[in-house]
Design a protein around this motif. Structure first.
Motif, PDB file in Angstrom:
ATOM      1  N   HIS A 263       0.718  -1.116   0.019  1.00 45.69           N
ATOM      2  CA  HIS A 263       0.017  -0.005  -0.005  1.00 45.69           C
ATOM      3  C   HIS A 263       0.933   1.369  -0.128  1.00 45.69           C
ATOM      4  O   HIS A 263       0.266   2.277  -0.437  1.00 45.69           O
ATOM      5  N   PRO A 264       2.061   1.378   0.368  1.00 37.52           N
ATOM      6  CA  PRO A 264       2.759   2.528   0.535  1.00 37.52           C
ATOM      7  C   PRO A 264       3.391   2.783  -0.927  1.00 37.52           C
ATOM      8  O   PRO A 264       3.512   3.926  -1.457  1.00 37.52           O
ATOM      9  N   TYR A 265       3.204   1.904  -1.900  1.00 40.98           N
ATOM     10  CA  TYR A 265       3.972   1.969  -3.241  1.00 40.98           C
ATOM     11  C   TYR A 265       2.738   2.170  -4.370  1.00 40.98           C
ATOM     12  O   TYR A 265       3.072   2.468  -5.517  1.00 40.98           O
ATOM     13  N   THR A 266       1.529   1.702  -3.919  1.00 42.27           N
ATOM     14  CA  THR A 266       0.277   1.701  -4.935  1.00 42.27           C
ATOM     15  C   THR A 266      -0.981   1.949  -4.445  1.00 42.27           C
ATOM     16  O   THR A 266      -0.922   1.470  -3.270  1.00 42.27           O
ATOM     17  N   GLU A 267      -1.934   2.388  -5.198  1.00 40.14           N
ATOM     18  CA  GLU A 267      -3.080   2.463  -4.655  1.00 40.14           C
ATOM     19  C   GLU A 267      -3.805   1.164  -4.874  1.00 40.14           C
ATOM     20  O   GLU A 267      -3.931   0.479  -5.768  1.00 40.14           O
ATOM     21  N   LEU A 268      -4.428   0.871  -3.594  1.00 43.77           N
ATOM     22  CA  LEU A 268      -5.023  -0.484  -3.401  1.00 43.77           C
ATOM     23  C   LEU A 268      -6.555  -0.254  -3.512  1.00 43.77           C
ATOM     24  O   LEU A 268      -7.115   0.347  -2.552  1.00 43.77           O
ATOM     25  N   SER A 269      -7.364  -1.044  -4.455  1.00 41.96           N
ATOM     26  CA  SER A 269      -8.699  -0.574  -4.385  1.00 41.96           C
ATOM     27  C   SER A 269      -9.430  -1.637  -3.391  1.00 41.96           C
ATOM     28  O   SER A 269      -8.935  -2.750  -3.063  1.00 41.96           O
ATOM     29  N   ILE A 270     -10.511  -1.293  -3.054  1.00 46.48           N
ATOM     30  CA  ILE A 270     -11.392  -2.028  -2.132  1.00 46.48           C
ATOM     31  C   ILE A 270     -11.678  -3.332  -2.769  1.00 46.48           C
ATOM     32  O   ILE A 270     -11.971  -4.372  -1.874  1.00 46.48           O
ATOM     33  N   PHE A 271     -11.897  -3.556  -3.957  1.00 41.56           N
ATOM     34  CA  PHE A 271     -12.040  -4.645  -4.616  1.00 41.56           C
ATOM     35  C   PHE A 271     -10.916  -5.896  -4.566  1.00 41.56           C
ATOM     36  O   PHE A 271     -11.373  -6.918  -4.894  1.00 41.56           O
TER      37      PHE A 271
ATOM     38  N   VAL B 214      -1.660 -19.429 -14.889  1.00 42.07           N
ATOM     39  CA  VAL B 214      -2.533 -18.596 -14.516  1.00 42.07           C
ATOM     40  C   VAL B 214      -1.715 -17.095 -13.947  1.00 42.07           C
ATOM     41  O   VAL B 214      -2.082 -16.275 -14.265  1.00 42.07           O
ATOM     42  N   PHE B 215      -0.473 -17.351 -13.359  1.00 37.74           N
ATOM     43  CA  PHE B 215       0.323 -16.253 -12.997  1.00 37.74           C
ATOM     44  C   PHE B 215       0.436 -15.514 -14.313  1.00 37.74           C
ATOM     45  O   PHE B 215       0.540 -14.221 -14.298  1.00 37.74           O
ATOM     46  N   ILE B 216       1.190 -15.945 -15.460  1.00 37.77           N
ATOM     47  CA  ILE B 216       1.362 -15.266 -16.584  1.00 37.77           C
ATOM     48  C   ILE B 216       0.299 -14.638 -17.250  1.00 37.77           C
ATOM     49  O   ILE B 216       0.309 -13.432 -17.549  1.00 37.77           O
ATOM     50  N   GLY B 217      -1.184 -15.148 -17.244  1.00 41.41           N
ATOM     51  CA  GLY B 217      -2.301 -14.743 -17.706  1.00 41.41           C
ATOM     52  C   GLY B 217      -2.756 -13.285 -17.010  1.00 41.41           C
ATOM     53  O   GLY B 217      -2.990 -12.194 -17.611  1.00 41.41           O
ATOM     54  N   LEU B 218      -2.606 -13.282 -15.640  1.00 42.64           N
ATOM     55  CA  LEU B 218      -2.842 -12.344 -14.819  1.00 42.64           C
ATOM     56  C   LEU B 218      -1.706 -11.093 -14.946  1.00 42.64           C
ATOM     57  O   LEU B 218      -1.956  -9.860 -14.857  1.00 42.64           O
ATOM     58  N   ALA B 219      -0.681 -11.514 -15.071  1.00 41.68           N
ATOM     59  CA  ALA B 219       0.567 -10.563 -15.197  1.00 41.68           C
ATOM     60  C   ALA B 219       0.253  -9.642 -16.672  1.00 41.68           C
ATOM     61  O   ALA B 219       0.712  -8.485 -16.262  1.00 41.68           O
ATOM     62  N   GLY B 220      -0.472  -9.838 -17.478  1.00 36.81           N
ATOM     63  CA  GLY B 220      -0.733  -9.271 -18.462  1.00 36.81           C
ATOM     64  C   GLY B 220      -1.613  -7.936 -18.294  1.00 36.81           C
ATOM     65  O   GLY B 220      -1.435  -6.833 -18.959  1.00 36.81           O
ATOM     66  N   MET B 221      -2.258  -8.145 -17.202  1.00 33.54           N
ATOM     67  CA  MET B 221      -3.373  -6.955 -16.717  1.00 33.54           C
ATOM     68  C   MET B 221      -2.434  -5.723 -15.987  1.00 33.54           C
ATOM     69  O   MET B 221      -3.065  -4.686 -15.770  1.00 33.54           O
ATOM     70  N   LEU B 222      -1.254  -6.050 -15.641  1.00 33.92           N
ATOM     71  CA  LEU B 222      -0.314  -4.988 -15.026  1.00 33.92           C
ATOM     72  C   LEU B 222       0.060  -3.807 -16.228  1.00 33.92           C
ATOM     73  O   LEU B 222       0.155  -2.738 -15.800  1.00 33.92           O
TER      74      LEU B 222
ATOM     75  N   PHE C  54      -7.544  -2.917 -12.679  1.00 33.50           N
ATOM     76  CA  PHE C  54      -6.841  -4.203 -13.448  1.00 33.50           C
ATOM     77  C   PHE C  54      -5.639  -4.341 -12.845  1.00 33.50           C
ATOM     78  O   PHE C  54      -5.128  -5.702 -12.686  1.00 33.50           O
ATOM     79  N   GLN C  55      -4.887  -3.394 -12.463  1.00 37.35           N
ATOM     80  CA  GLN C  55      -3.532  -3.533 -11.808  1.00 37.35           C
ATOM     81  C   GLN C  55      -3.677  -4.461 -10.501  1.00 37.35           C
ATOM     82  O   GLN C  55      -2.782  -4.990 -10.083  1.00 37.35           O
ATOM     83  N   ASN C  56      -4.774  -3.889  -9.847  1.00 33.06           N
ATOM     84  CA  ASN C  56      -4.894  -4.414  -8.508  1.00 33.06           C
ATOM     85  C   ASN C  56      -5.293  -6.101  -8.378  1.00 33.06           C
ATOM     86  O   ASN C  56      -4.933  -6.736  -7.745  1.00 33.06           O
ATOM     87  N   VAL C  57      -5.951  -6.222  -9.762  1.00 30.99           N
ATOM     88  CA  VAL C  57      -6.280  -7.551  -9.731  1.00 30.99           C
ATOM     89  C   VAL C  57      -5.214  -8.448  -9.967  1.00 30.99           C
ATOM     90  O   VAL C  57      -4.855  -9.657  -9.707  1.00 30.99           O
ATOM     91  N   ALA C  58      -4.267  -7.896 -11.087  1.00 36.12           N
ATOM     92  CA  ALA C  58      -3.003  -8.518 -11.335  1.00 36.12           C
ATOM     93  C   ALA C  58      -2.025  -8.605 -10.091  1.00 36.12           C
ATOM     94  O   ALA C  58      -1.550  -9.751 -10.005  1.00 36.12           O
ATOM     95  N   LEU C  59      -2.310  -7.708  -9.232  1.00 33.08           N
ATOM     96  CA  LEU C  59      -1.211  -7.488  -7.970  1.00 33.08           C
ATOM     97  C   LEU C  59      -1.805  -8.726  -7.225  1.00 33.08           C
ATOM     98  O   LEU C  59      -0.993  -9.548  -6.808  1.00 33.08           O
ATOM     99  N   GLY C  60      -3.032  -8.588  -6.648  1.00 34.22           N
ATOM    100  CA  GLY C  60      -3.597  -9.619  -5.857  1.00 34.22           C
ATOM    101  C   GLY C  60      -3.678 -11.028  -6.447  1.00 34.22           C
ATOM    102  O   GLY C  60      -3.395 -11.887  -5.575  1.00 34.22           O
TER     103      GLY C  60
END
Length: 404
Positions: free
Chosen positions: A215-223, A278-286, A293-299
């Motif tokens: 959280h100090p480095y990126t905005e984290l969405s409630i979702f 799955v990891f590679i698929g989610l990394a695309g959203m970064l 989308f970046q939150n979904v990728a990160l989480g």
């Protein structure tokens, strides 16, 4: 993979102790994660964001606002109504250390009939808005004269956070028992069925604790509260099913040590490959420059990594300790050989008719796509909240009375 299997079995007790430490440590920070989440996740750098910041920096536009909605009760005079509003707004300014307040009067069109609204302005949204809102909530007005409701961006965001946590608890209250029933039908025993759920819960809690430190480095969405449990529980249960099934097959003819090592070499390889995909698929959203989308990728990437790690370390350690006791507390009789032959027969049937099965699968998928044409997409706002929330009620009234 043989060396990895030997190392994991040899260090099973150490790994179990390590996981206990991880669960306790990251569990503490998992509980704090909701406090650092905010926003709907649909903000992005661009002209709109730059213009907003320019208005704040150069034209003294407030960075955050709270709307206070007033509704006059029957029998209260207009002058008394305006006097009560002015007193409340001044107390709210002093209590919350606001930069200024807009007080409704008949001349500024902020009063219509028995409804009025005021705006409390804040120059800095510095992470203390929750405390300021709570101070405003402690203020009271004469309920016989006027009702007061709070709404606006900061309050709606907080309520969406609260609603997400409530929805998460509701989803777990429904999903976990259903998953347990399915696992009981698959394994027949309470011990074997409970392990995948335990691994899933450990994975989700640990991941939430890990994500807290971002959280100090990126905005984290409630979702992100919904993303991590959704992916984490599904993957953990999937990996555990694969792992336990293979272990139960091997333990029938081999020692516990041999069964664990073979399971790691076979099912473990499948878990790594599946998790990597799955990891590679989610990394695309970064690469999509929108927070959600970046939150979904990160989480998602974090929970996939930990799901694979727990499946390869914690799960074998538990199975090594349980050994043949994995079949304890049976409540349903499950014919494992019969189940295998049924799946084998189905697989054989599919492979014999590849063209037919491809066409049937495509038809099913195309039919499932039909509802998409009526799907209405929009950025979550106050309308995403249930109507029981005061901020939703107040914002609807504000829109209907003064905007629409």
């Amino acid at each position: 993979m043989n060396k990895v299997a030997n190392a994991l079995y040899a260090g099973r007790k150490f790994l179990l102790i390590l996981w206990i430490i991880l669960i306790v440590g990251f569990g503490f920070y998992a509980a704090k994660l909701p406090s650092v989440l905010g926003g709907n996740g649909f903000e992005m750098k661009g002209m709109y964001k730059d213009t907003e910041q320019l208005l704040v920096d150069k034209f003294d536009v407030s960075e955050a606002q709270i709307i206070v909605l007033f509704e006059k009760k029957d029998g209260v005079s207009d002058s008394k109504f305006q006097q009560t509003i002015a007193q409340y707004m001044q107390k709210a300014k002093d209590k919350s250390d606001a930069s200024k307040v807009d007080i409704p009067t008949a001349s500024n069109k902020m009063i219509k009939g028995s409804t009025a609204y005021g705006i409390i302005h804040f120059n800095h949204d510095d992470g203390t808005m929750d405390k300021r809102v709570e101070k405003i909530r402690t203020l009271s007005a004469d309920e016989k004269e006027v009702s007061v409701k709070l709404t606006g961006g900061p309050i709606i965001e907080k309520d969406m956070n609260t609603a997400s946590q409530a929805d998460l608890a509701k989803a777990e209250a429904i999903g976990i028992p259903v998953a347990l029933v399915v696992l009981l039908l698959a394994f027949g025993g309470v011990v074997a069925a409970a392990i995948p759920l335990m691994i899933g819960i450990v994975t989700v809690v640990t991941t939430m604790g890990v994500v807290y430190f971002f959280h100090p480095y990126t905005e984290l969405s409630i979702f992100i509260l919904n993303v991590i449990p959704m992916i984490g529980l599904a993957l953990s249960i999937d990996f555990a099913l694969l792992f336990i099934n293979r272990f139960k097959e091997e333990i029938q003819t081999k020692s516990v040590e041999q069964a664990i090592k073979i399971t790691i070499q076979t099912a473990g390889r499948s878990v790594i490959f599946s998790g990597l995909c799955v990891f590679i698929g989610l990394a695309g959203m970064l690469f999509i420059q929108v927070d959600i989308f970046q939150n979904v990728a990160l989480g998602g990437m974090a929970v996939v990594f930990i799901a694979v790690f727990s499946a390869l370390t914690l799960l074998p350690s538990i199975l090594a300790i349980l050994g043949t006791r994995i079949n304890r507390l049976r409540i349903l009789k499950v014919s494992e050989q019969g189940g295998q032959s049924r799946w084998r027969s189905f697989a054989t049937f599919v492979m014999k008719k590849p063209v037919t099965m491809t066409i049937v699968s495509l038809i099913i998928l195309l039919v499932a796509l039909i509802p998409v044409r009526d799907m209405h997409l929009e950025i979550p706002s106050s309308e995403a909240l249930p109507t029981k929330y005061e901020s939703r009620q107040a914002f609807d009234t504000y829109n209907d009375t003064f905007i629409n």
